[in-house]
Design an enzyme around this catalytic site. Structure first.
Site, PDB file in Angstrom:
ATOM      1  N   ARG A  55      18.895 -47.730 -49.424  1.00  9.59           N
ATOM      2  CA  ARG A  55      19.910 -48.546 -48.758  1.00  9.59           C
ATOM      3  C   ARG A  55      19.253 -49.499 -47.760  1.00  9.59           C
ATOM      4  O   ARG A  55      19.681 -50.632 -47.603  1.00  9.59           O
ATOM      5  CB  ARG A  55      20.949 -47.658 -48.075  1.00  9.59           C
ATOM      6  CG  ARG A  55      21.716 -46.822 -49.103  1.00  9.59           C
ATOM      7  CD  ARG A  55      22.629 -45.819 -48.471  1.00  9.59           C
ATOM      8  NE  ARG A  55      23.734 -46.472 -47.798  1.00  9.59           N
ATOM      9  CZ  ARG A  55      24.261 -46.052 -46.667  1.00  9.59           C
ATOM     10  NH1 ARG A  55      23.781 -44.998 -46.065  1.00  9.59           N
ATOM     11  NH2 ARG A  55      25.278 -46.683 -46.149  1.00  9.59           N
ATOM     12  N   ARG A  92      27.348 -58.799 -47.861  1.00  2.00           N
ATOM     13  CA  ARG A  92      26.044 -58.132 -47.890  1.00  2.00           C
ATOM     14  C   ARG A  92      25.022 -58.893 -48.731  1.00  2.00           C
ATOM     15  O   ARG A  92      23.875 -58.461 -48.808  1.00  2.00           O
ATOM     16  CB  ARG A  92      26.229 -56.742 -48.501  1.00  2.00           C
ATOM     17  CG  ARG A  92      26.083 -55.580 -47.509  1.00  2.00           C
ATOM     18  CD  ARG A  92      26.395 -54.333 -48.284  1.00  2.00           C
ATOM     19  NE  ARG A  92      25.978 -53.112 -47.749  1.00  2.00           N
ATOM     20  CZ  ARG A  92      26.780 -52.212 -47.175  1.00  2.00           C
ATOM     21  NH1 ARG A  92      28.039 -52.475 -46.956  1.00  2.00           N
ATOM     22  NH2 ARG A  92      26.300 -51.052 -46.823  1.00  2.00           N
ATOM     23  N   LYS A 125      28.136 -49.922 -37.148  1.00  5.29           N
ATOM     24  CA  LYS A 125      29.173 -50.930 -37.422  1.00  5.29           C
ATOM     25  C   LYS A 125      30.558 -50.303 -37.523  1.00  5.29           C
ATOM     26  O   LYS A 125      31.501 -50.826 -36.960  1.00  5.29           O
ATOM     27  CB  LYS A 125      28.877 -51.680 -38.741  1.00  5.29           C
ATOM     28  CG  LYS A 125      27.586 -52.460 -38.753  1.00  5.29           C
ATOM     29  CD  LYS A 125      27.490 -53.334 -40.000  1.00  5.29           C
ATOM     30  CE  LYS A 125      27.436 -52.552 -41.306  1.00  5.29           C
ATOM     31  NZ  LYS A 125      26.214 -51.756 -41.484  1.00  5.29           N
ATOM     32  N   ARG A 139      27.909 -37.196 -46.592  1.00  4.53           N
ATOM     33  CA  ARG A 139      28.025 -38.361 -47.469  1.00  4.53           C
ATOM     34  C   ARG A 139      26.941 -38.292 -48.535  1.00  4.53           C
ATOM     35  O   ARG A 139      25.778 -38.099 -48.233  1.00  4.53           O
ATOM     36  CB  ARG A 139      27.880 -39.660 -46.651  1.00  4.53           C
ATOM     37  CG  ARG A 139      29.218 -40.296 -46.353  1.00  4.53           C
ATOM     38  CD  ARG A 139      29.059 -41.531 -45.526  1.00  4.53           C
ATOM     39  NE  ARG A 139      28.357 -42.610 -46.223  1.00  4.53           N
ATOM     40  CZ  ARG A 139      28.378 -43.869 -45.803  1.00  4.53           C
ATOM     41  NH1 ARG A 139      29.066 -44.188 -44.727  1.00  4.53           N
ATOM     42  NH2 ARG A 139      27.721 -44.812 -46.450  1.00  4.53           N
ATOM     43  N   ARG A 154      24.003 -38.087 -39.882  1.00  2.00           N
ATOM     44  CA  ARG A 154      25.323 -38.289 -40.491  1.00  2.00           C
ATOM     45  C   ARG A 154      25.419 -37.523 -41.811  1.00  2.00           C
ATOM     46  O   ARG A 154      26.465 -36.987 -42.151  1.00  2.00           O
ATOM     47  CB  ARG A 154      25.566 -39.782 -40.718  1.00  2.00           C
ATOM     48  CG  ARG A 154      26.949 -40.089 -41.243  1.00  2.00           C
ATOM     49  CD  ARG A 154      27.274 -41.550 -41.104  1.00  2.00           C
ATOM     50  NE  ARG A 154      26.640 -42.347 -42.132  1.00  2.00           N
ATOM     51  CZ  ARG A 154      26.656 -43.691 -42.158  1.00  2.00           C
ATOM     52  NH1 ARG A 154      27.263 -44.360 -41.209  1.00  2.00           N
ATOM     53  NH2 ARG A 154      26.079 -44.350 -43.123  1.00  2.00           N
TER      54      ARG A 154
HETATM   55  P1  AMP Z   1      28.774 -48.643 -46.308  1.00  2.19           P
HETATM   56  O1  AMP Z   1      29.703 -47.553 -45.940  1.00  2.19           O
HETATM   57  O2  AMP Z   1      29.185 -49.978 -45.758  1.00  2.19           O
HETATM   58  O3  AMP Z   1      27.350 -48.322 -45.965  1.00  2.19           O
HETATM   59  O4  AMP Z   1      28.834 -48.817 -47.890  1.00  2.19           O
HETATM   60  C1  AMP Z   1      28.521 -47.752 -48.751  1.00  2.19           C
HETATM   61  C2  AMP Z   1      28.118 -48.269 -50.114  1.00  2.19           C
HETATM   62  O5  AMP Z   1      29.181 -49.026 -50.689  1.00  2.19           O
HETATM   63  C3  AMP Z   1      26.923 -49.215 -50.113  1.00  2.19           C
HETATM   64  O6  AMP Z   1      25.690 -48.542 -50.105  1.00  2.19           O
HETATM   65  C4  AMP Z   1      27.165 -49.975 -51.424  1.00  2.19           C
HETATM   66  O7  AMP Z   1      26.829 -49.181 -52.544  1.00  2.19           O
HETATM   67  C5  AMP Z   1      28.675 -50.130 -51.413  1.00  2.19           C
HETATM   68  N1  AMP Z   1      29.097 -51.374 -50.724  1.00  2.19           N
HETATM   69  C6  AMP Z   1      29.846 -51.477 -49.592  1.00  2.19           C
HETATM   70  N2  AMP Z   1      30.021 -52.746 -49.240  1.00  2.19           N
HETATM   71  C7  AMP Z   1      29.355 -53.494 -50.151  1.00  2.19           C
HETATM   72  C8  AMP Z   1      29.138 -54.883 -50.323  1.00  2.19           C
HETATM   73  N3  AMP Z   1      29.636 -55.795 -49.471  1.00  2.19           N
HETATM   74  N4  AMP Z   1      28.401 -55.278 -51.400  1.00  2.19           N
HETATM   75  C9  AMP Z   1      27.906 -54.403 -52.266  1.00  2.19           C
HETATM   76  N5  AMP Z   1      28.048 -53.074 -52.155  1.00  2.19           N
HETATM   77  C10 AMP Z   1      28.771 -52.610 -51.110  1.00  2.19           C
END
Ligand code: AMP
Length: 188
Positions: A145, A89, A14, A134, A128
């Site tokens: 996740r 989400r 994404k 990360r 990654r």
């Molecule tokens: P991402 O980079 O989008 O995978 O986001 C990394 C982490 O940020 C996720 O595993 C969640 O802990 C938090 N996070 C990001 N976006 C959201 C969301 N819309 N709702 C809840 N937690 C989020």
């Protein structure tokens, strides 16, 4: 105004595609993961609050996310489109997003999903982890996740299908090929 949600499980690509789409159409890329990671690395009160949750691979509270999105919308009144990456989400976030957009006479324009099988996702996330270090890309956290995705995020597919907004693109292949397919579905 074009409000695009780029949808898919963690590791679907994404972020990469959202950046390219935003650049091509002149829209604003909004990654809630990036916003939260910046807060954590700057050690802000919000960052301190969400650090442990993120590192465990769990979802940050809907309330916080909705607050963040609200300020993104308020602070970007002139943009012609948003590419939302990582939000919504949960069903609650999706409903709140609809309310927020409706307040401004708008709605979600399109939900574009990247479809990638689970084996490939885990492979990509582990790669990654090595490349970017990360903290939420260790094997156990990756599993968490994906569980969060299946449990909380996947039900959104039905929500958007019902509204006739949902389209899917196969997310395995070259970045350019996938980008081409995504662009062919986006009709601004
Ligand atoms: P991402 O980079 O989008 O995978 O986001 C990394 C982490 O940020 C996720 O595993 C969640 O802990 C938090 N996070 C990001 N976006 C959201 C969301 N819309 N709702 C809840 N937690 C989020």
């Amino acid at each position: 105004m074009f409000n695009l949600i780029l949808f898919g499980p963690p590791g679907a690509g994404k972020g990469t595609q959202a950046i390219k789409i935003a650049e091509k159409f002149g829209w604003k890329h909004v990654s809630t993961g990036d916003i939260l990671r910046a807060e954590v690395s700057q050690g802000t009160p919000l960052g301190l609050k969400v650090k442990a949750v993120m590192e465990a691979g769990h979802l940050v509270s809907d309330e916080l996310l909705i607050e963040i999105m609200e300020s993104v919308f308020v602070n970007n009144p002139a943009v012609m489109g948003f590419v939302l990456d990582g939000f919504p989400r949960t069903l609650n976030q999706a409903r709140e997003l609809d309310k927020m957009l409706l307040k401004h006479g708008q709605g979600v324009t399109l939900v574009l999903a990247l479809e990638v099988n689970e084996e490939e996702l885990i492979k990509r996330l582990l790669k990654r982890a090595e490349e970017q270090g990360r903290k939420d890309d260790t094997e156990e956290v990756i599993k968490n996740r994906l569980v969060q995705y299946h449990h909380h995020t996947k039900p959104l597919i039905e929500y958007y299908i019902e509204q006739n907004l949902y389209k899917e693109v196969y997310g395995v292949g070259t970045i350019e090929d996938i980008f081409g397919q995504l662009c062919s579905v986006i009709k601004p």
